[in-house]
Enzyme design. Sequence first.
Site, mmCIF file in Angstrom:
data_model
loop_
_atom_site.group_PDB
_atom_site.id
_atom_site.type_symbol
_atom_site.label_atom_id
_atom_site.label_comp_id
_atom_site.label_asym_id
_atom_site.label_seq_id
_atom_site.Cartn_x
_atom_site.Cartn_y
_atom_site.Cartn_z
ATOM 1 N N GLY A 11 -1.726 35.813 -4.080
ATOM 2 C CA GLY A 11 -2.468 35.515 -3.058
ATOM 3 C C GLY A 11 -4.132 36.737 -4.076
ATOM 4 O O GLY A 11 -4.035 37.044 -5.183
ATOM 5 N N ASP A 32 5.700 33.698 -3.891
ATOM 6 C CA ASP A 32 5.073 33.000 -3.659
ATOM 7 C C ASP A 32 4.712 31.591 -2.281
ATOM 8 O O ASP A 32 6.094 30.891 -2.834
ATOM 9 C CB ASP A 32 3.114 32.708 -4.121
ATOM 10 C CG ASP A 32 1.983 33.490 -3.400
ATOM 11 O OD1 ASP A 32 1.971 32.580 -2.341
ATOM 12 O OD2 ASP A 32 1.271 34.214 -3.087
ATOM 13 N N ALA A 115 2.198 45.578 3.280
ATOM 14 C CA ALA A 115 0.891 45.896 3.557
ATOM 15 C C ALA A 115 -0.015 45.341 4.732
ATOM 16 O O ALA A 115 0.909 43.924 5.516
ATOM 17 C CB ALA A 115 0.192 44.261 2.601
ATOM 18 N N TYR A 146 -2.138 37.904 13.902
ATOM 19 C CA TYR A 146 -2.510 38.371 12.700
ATOM 20 C C TYR A 146 -1.765 40.001 13.315
ATOM 21 O O TYR A 146 -0.748 41.282 12.889
ATOM 22 C CB TYR A 146 -3.611 38.611 12.052
ATOM 23 C CG TYR A 146 -3.861 38.998 10.958
ATOM 24 C CD1 TYR A 146 -3.449 38.619 9.767
ATOM 25 C CD2 TYR A 146 -4.399 40.177 10.384
ATOM 26 C CE1 TYR A 146 -3.190 39.406 8.413
ATOM 27 C CE2 TYR A 146 -4.556 40.801 9.324
ATOM 28 C CZ TYR A 146 -3.981 40.408 8.294
ATOM 29 O OH TYR A 146 -3.933 41.129 7.370
#
Length: 316
Positions: A11, A32, A115, A146
């Site tokens: 990403g 990924d 993260a 999210y």
Amino acid sequence: MPRTVITGGSGFLGSHLCDLFLEKGHEVICIDNLLTGNTDNIAHHAGKDNFTFIHHDVTNYIYIEGPVDNILHFASPASPTDYLKYPIQTLKVGSLGTHKALGLAKAKGARFLIASTSEVYGDPLIHPQREDYWGNVNPVGHRGCYDEAKRFAEAMTMAYHRHHGIQTRIVRIFNTYGPRMRLDDGRALPNFLHQALHGQDITVYGDGSQTRSFCFVKDTARGIAALLESDENMPVNVGNPVEITIAEFAKEVVKLTGSRSKITFQPLPEGYGDDPKIRKPDITRAREILGWEPQVERRDGLLKTIQYFKEQLGQV
Ligand code: UDP
């Protein structure tokens, strides 16, 4: 040579972390599923002995042969347009994916870094945001997928730290920009740049008085590496404290691209109802604990990003 696993490594931010840890002499294993990542971002590492790409969805069991020293869990859609499009994948990678990545850390005795995000503060009621602020998040709003996934990920990380004694780090990343942002990721900067470079109207949502604080990706990546290398288990904000309104930001993009685009004000799109009105990190902890602060001025970072977008659009 330390072995470092980076989920979401192809990403935008993940690929800059692959670059940084390879530069530091680590062996890097990038995992990924390419939902929002792109192998173009890591193509320059293809064929290197100390770089491996594994095409895998980390919400499923992660198998890595041999020792692992560090795991950075960066897999997740991260732009509002993406996580509105993939709400279930976003929830799964933040919850099940974090669980799998922590399980790998436990099995290997590796250090783990999650993260996290300024979105854990929601539409904040204190300004600037400090790490001891618990946030103002709507769990059933469109952004809930999210924000709550990342809040769960932080809680899971602390549980593995407290219960299993894993060395963990939590970075709360604020708006980050730079080369390798997807041109169509729907965030303010890619939209504005795309529009400016095509001479189209710039779409500022709402009245443009909402604020953000934009950090250049190389600064963000350096802050994350410094946190990994520190002993700090509690969350640390990494972002640039220079705040700007979105309307001013749009003007800056038009000026720096030399575009004739007009700035227009549009209603917030469906799903943007919880759009935070203000956002600016308090980076006292990052300064004191990590000795880190951003170094790249917004103008310089934007010029580098404009160059990248022009190359992608075949304009140079
Ligand atoms: N925004 C905008 N025009 C766009 C895209 C975004 O005015 O074409 C606004 C958005 O409503 C938000 C800010 O810019 O207030 C930053 O949005 P972004 O999607 O970049 O990320 P966020 O900080 O909300 O996660």
